[in-house]
Write a protein that holds these residues in place. Structure first.
Motif, PDB file in Angstrom:
ATOM      1  N   LYS A  53      -3.613 -46.093  43.302  1.00 17.22           N
ATOM      2  CA  LYS A  53      -4.596 -45.180  43.884  1.00 17.22           C
ATOM      3  C   LYS A  53      -4.240 -44.896  45.333  1.00 17.22           C
ATOM      4  CE  LYS A  53      -9.398 -44.678  45.093  1.00 17.22           C
ATOM      5  NZ  LYS A  53     -10.563 -45.381  45.523  1.00 17.22           N
ATOM      6  N   TYR A  54      -4.229 -43.639  45.679  1.00 11.24           N
ATOM      7  CA  TYR A  54      -3.980 -43.238  47.062  1.00 11.24           C
ATOM      8  C   TYR A  54      -5.315 -42.991  47.754  1.00 11.24           C
ATOM      9  CZ  TYR A  54       0.871 -42.479  45.695  1.00 11.24           C
ATOM     10  OH  TYR A  54       2.142 -42.641  45.234  1.00 11.24           O
ATOM     11  N   GLU A  55      -5.431 -43.422  48.966  1.00 11.80           N
ATOM     12  CA  GLU A  55      -6.645 -43.210  49.743  1.00 11.80           C
ATOM     13  C   GLU A  55      -6.647 -41.786  50.314  1.00 11.80           C
ATOM     14  OE1 GLU A  55      -9.137 -45.352  49.805  1.00 11.80           O
ATOM     15  OE2 GLU A  55      -7.962 -46.735  48.583  1.00 11.80           O
ATOM     16  N   ALA A  56      -7.834 -41.269  50.601  1.00 10.42           N
ATOM     17  CA  ALA A  56      -7.981 -39.886  51.071  1.00 10.42           C
ATOM     18  C   ALA A  56      -7.239 -39.643  52.376  1.00 10.42           C
ATOM     19  CB  ALA A  56      -9.453 -39.536  51.225  1.00 10.42           C
ATOM     20  N   ASP A  57      -7.222 -40.635  53.276  1.00 11.27           N
ATOM     21  CA  ASP A  57      -6.539 -40.418  54.553  1.00 11.27           C
ATOM     22  C   ASP A  57      -5.031 -40.261  54.370  1.00 11.27           C
ATOM     23  OD1 ASP A  57      -6.283 -43.079  53.854  1.00 11.27           O
ATOM     24  OD2 ASP A  57      -6.474 -43.842  55.892  1.00 11.27           O
ATOM     25  N   TYR A  58      -4.469 -40.875  53.331  1.00 12.12           N
ATOM     26  CA  TYR A  58      -3.058 -40.670  53.031  1.00 12.12           C
ATOM     27  C   TYR A  58      -2.837 -39.319  52.346  1.00 12.12           C
ATOM     28  CZ  TYR A  58       1.418 -40.886  50.671  1.00 12.12           C
ATOM     29  OH  TYR A  58       2.678 -40.569  50.204  1.00 12.12           O
ATOM     30  N   VAL A  59      -3.631 -39.047  51.326  1.00  9.88           N
ATOM     31  CA  VAL A  59      -3.442 -37.825  50.541  1.00  9.88           C
ATOM     32  C   VAL A  59      -3.626 -36.581  51.404  1.00  9.88           C
ATOM     33  CG1 VAL A  59      -4.360 -36.458  48.630  1.00  9.88           C
ATOM     34  CG2 VAL A  59      -4.083 -38.908  48.370  1.00  9.88           C
ATOM     35  N   PHE A  60      -4.660 -36.572  52.211  1.00  8.40           N
ATOM     36  CA  PHE A  60      -4.915 -35.402  53.046  1.00  8.40           C
ATOM     37  C   PHE A  60      -4.345 -35.566  54.452  1.00  8.40           C
ATOM     38  CE2 PHE A  60      -8.087 -35.073  49.683  1.00  8.40           C
ATOM     39  CZ  PHE A  60      -7.864 -33.767  49.284  1.00  8.40           C
ATOM     40  N   GLY A  61      -3.389 -36.483  54.576  1.00  5.36           N
ATOM     41  CA  GLY A  61      -2.748 -36.716  55.859  1.00  5.36           C
ATOM     42  C   GLY A  61      -1.387 -36.067  55.991  1.00  5.36           C
ATOM     43  N   ASN A  62      -0.857 -35.502  54.902  1.00  2.00           N
ATOM     44  CA  ASN A  62       0.406 -34.761  55.010  1.00  2.00           C
ATOM     45  C   ASN A  62       0.395 -33.589  54.036  1.00  2.00           C
ATOM     46  OD1 ASN A  62       2.019 -35.427  52.490  1.00  2.00           O
ATOM     47  ND2 ASN A  62       1.588 -37.508  53.223  1.00  2.00           N
ATOM     48  N   LYS A  63       1.106 -32.555  54.408  1.00  2.75           N
ATOM     49  CA  LYS A  63       1.055 -31.286  53.668  1.00  2.75           C
ATOM     50  C   LYS A  63       1.584 -31.389  52.244  1.00  2.75           C
ATOM     51  CE  LYS A  63       1.128 -28.100  57.545  1.00  2.75           C
ATOM     52  NZ  LYS A  63       1.804 -26.931  58.137  1.00  2.75           N
ATOM     53  N   GLU A  64       2.578 -32.223  52.025  1.00  5.17           N
ATOM     54  CA  GLU A  64       3.135 -32.349  50.678  1.00  5.17           C
ATOM     55  C   GLU A  64       2.104 -32.899  49.698  1.00  5.17           C
ATOM     56  OE1 GLU A  64       6.645 -34.832  48.481  1.00  5.17           O
ATOM     57  OE2 GLU A  64       7.076 -34.032  50.473  1.00  5.17           O
ATOM     58  N   GLU A  65       1.381 -33.918  50.124  1.00  6.38           N
ATOM     59  CA  GLU A  65       0.344 -34.495  49.261  1.00  6.38           C
ATOM     60  C   GLU A  65      -0.825 -33.528  49.089  1.00  6.38           C
ATOM     61  OE1 GLU A  65       0.563 -37.214  47.434  1.00  6.38           O
ATOM     62  OE2 GLU A  65       2.562 -37.593  48.240  1.00  6.38           O
ATOM     63  N   ILE A  66      -1.170 -32.812  50.133  1.00  2.00           N
ATOM     64  CA  ILE A  66      -2.249 -31.820  50.042  1.00  2.00           C
ATOM     65  C   ILE A  66      -1.897 -30.776  48.989  1.00  2.00           C
ATOM     66  CG2 ILE A  66      -3.367 -29.913  51.285  1.00  2.00           C
ATOM     67  CD1 ILE A  66      -3.332 -31.725  53.783  1.00  2.00           C
ATOM     68  N   ASN A  67      -0.654 -30.336  48.969  1.00  2.93           N
ATOM     69  CA  ASN A  67      -0.215 -29.349  47.987  1.00  2.93           C
ATOM     70  C   ASN A  67      -0.316 -29.902  46.563  1.00  2.93           C
ATOM     71  OD1 ASN A  67       0.883 -26.717  47.419  1.00  2.93           O
ATOM     72  ND2 ASN A  67       2.749 -27.800  46.817  1.00  2.93           N
ATOM     73  N   ARG A  68      -0.064 -31.177  46.389  1.00  2.00           N
ATOM     74  CA  ARG A  68      -0.168 -31.789  45.056  1.00  2.00           C
ATOM     75  C   ARG A  68      -1.620 -31.790  44.565  1.00  2.00           C
ATOM     76  NH1 ARG A  68       4.023 -36.520  46.404  1.00  2.00           N
ATOM     77  NH2 ARG A  68       5.890 -35.352  45.889  1.00  2.00           N
ATOM     78  N   VAL A  69      -2.551 -32.030  45.474  1.00  2.00           N
ATOM     79  CA  VAL A  69      -3.961 -32.020  45.084  1.00  2.00           C
ATOM     80  C   VAL A  69      -4.376 -30.607  44.679  1.00  2.00           C
ATOM     81  CG1 VAL A  69      -6.324 -32.509  45.827  1.00  2.00           C
ATOM     82  CG2 VAL A  69      -4.469 -33.981  46.596  1.00  2.00           C
ATOM     83  N   LEU A  70      -3.912 -29.609  45.415  1.00  3.52           N
ATOM     84  CA  LEU A  70      -4.217 -28.224  45.054  1.00  3.52           C
ATOM     85  C   LEU A  70      -3.618 -27.868  43.696  1.00  3.52           C
ATOM     86  CD1 LEU A  70      -5.502 -25.525  45.816  1.00  3.52           C
ATOM     87  CD2 LEU A  70      -3.373 -24.943  46.995  1.00  3.52           C
ATOM     88  N   THR A  71      -2.457 -28.396  43.392  1.00  8.19           N
ATOM     89  CA  THR A  71      -1.832 -28.161  42.094  1.00  8.19           C
ATOM     90  C   THR A  71      -2.708 -28.677  40.957  1.00  8.19           C
ATOM     91  OG1 THR A  71       0.348 -28.264  43.106  1.00  8.19           O
ATOM     92  CG2 THR A  71       0.256 -28.580  40.732  1.00  8.19           C
ATOM     93  N   SER A  72      -3.445 -29.755  41.189  1.00  8.16           N
ATOM     94  CA  SER A  72      -4.323 -30.279  40.137  1.00  8.16           C
ATOM     95  C   SER A  72      -5.474 -29.321  39.844  1.00  8.16           C
ATOM     96  CB  SER A  72      -4.865 -31.663  40.508  1.00  8.16           C
ATOM     97  OG  SER A  72      -5.877 -31.578  41.490  1.00  8.16           O
TER      98      SER A  72
END
Length: 184
Positions: free
Chosen positions: A20-39
């Motif tokens: 599980k990734y925490e929100a501060d990690y996921v929304f802390g860099n653009k690459e991870e943010i893009n992955r969440v949008l892909t979902s």
């Protein structure tokens, strides 16, 4: 002896999940943010929505594009909407409802996460573009639900924020559409 066996170390109960990734990690860099949008896009392109069922659920469910049965017998699963003979609890419609609300939940998580992100800046064109995409996707899914069902449950917060209040009241379709227009 029993007391020594029942005592526990405070740190022993604090367990984090490696998957599980925490929100501060996921929304802390653009690459991870893009992955969440892909979902969010994944929910939209599911076979239960725009991926496959959209045309059989919406386009062929009218008196202009009538499709006859392929056979003489009615479908036992109640999915004969093309021939105006579906059941009130047709699984196609239930799957459409579930997948739309899954996408809305993902969009709500994304919108909250990106707005609270430490790297979010309204001057960053990439992040504001992604925020806009998530709002448009959420609006599309709510619009489809309103067109299909009329007045529906409506929320713009993620389910975790609802605490134990998971049964949402029905909201008037005009109120939903007005909110979506203002939001966009």
């Amino acid at each position: 002896i029993l007391l020594s066996l029942t005592s526990c170390n405070k740190g022993f109960l604090d367990v984090s999940s490696a998957s599980k990734y925490e929100a501060d990690y996921v929304f802390g860099n653009k690459e991870e943010i893009n992955r969440v949008l892909t979902s969010v896009y994944a929910s939209l392109m599911s076979n239960d929505t725009y991926g496959n069922a959209y045309f059989s659920t919406f386009a062929l469910n009218n008196d202009v594009e009538f499709t006859p049965f392929a056979g003489e017998l009615r479908s036992v699963n109640g999915e004969d909407f093309r021939a105006f003979d579906g059941t009130q609890h047709g699984p196609t419609i239930q799957r459409f409802w579930n997948k739309q609300y899954e996408g809305i939940e993902r969009a709500n998580i994304f919108i909250k996460g990106i707005q609270n992100s430490p790297i979010f800046d309204t001057k960053d064109k990439d992040l504001t573009q992604q925020l806009g995409e998530a709002k448009v996707l959420r609006a599309m899914m709510y619009h489809d639900l309103v067109i299909m069902f009329g007045d529906i449950p409506f929320t713009t917060v993620e389910a975790m924020e609802l605490n134990s209040n998971f049964v949402l009241p029905i909201t008037d379709r005009n109120e939903i559409l007005s909110f979506l227009i203002k939001d966009l």
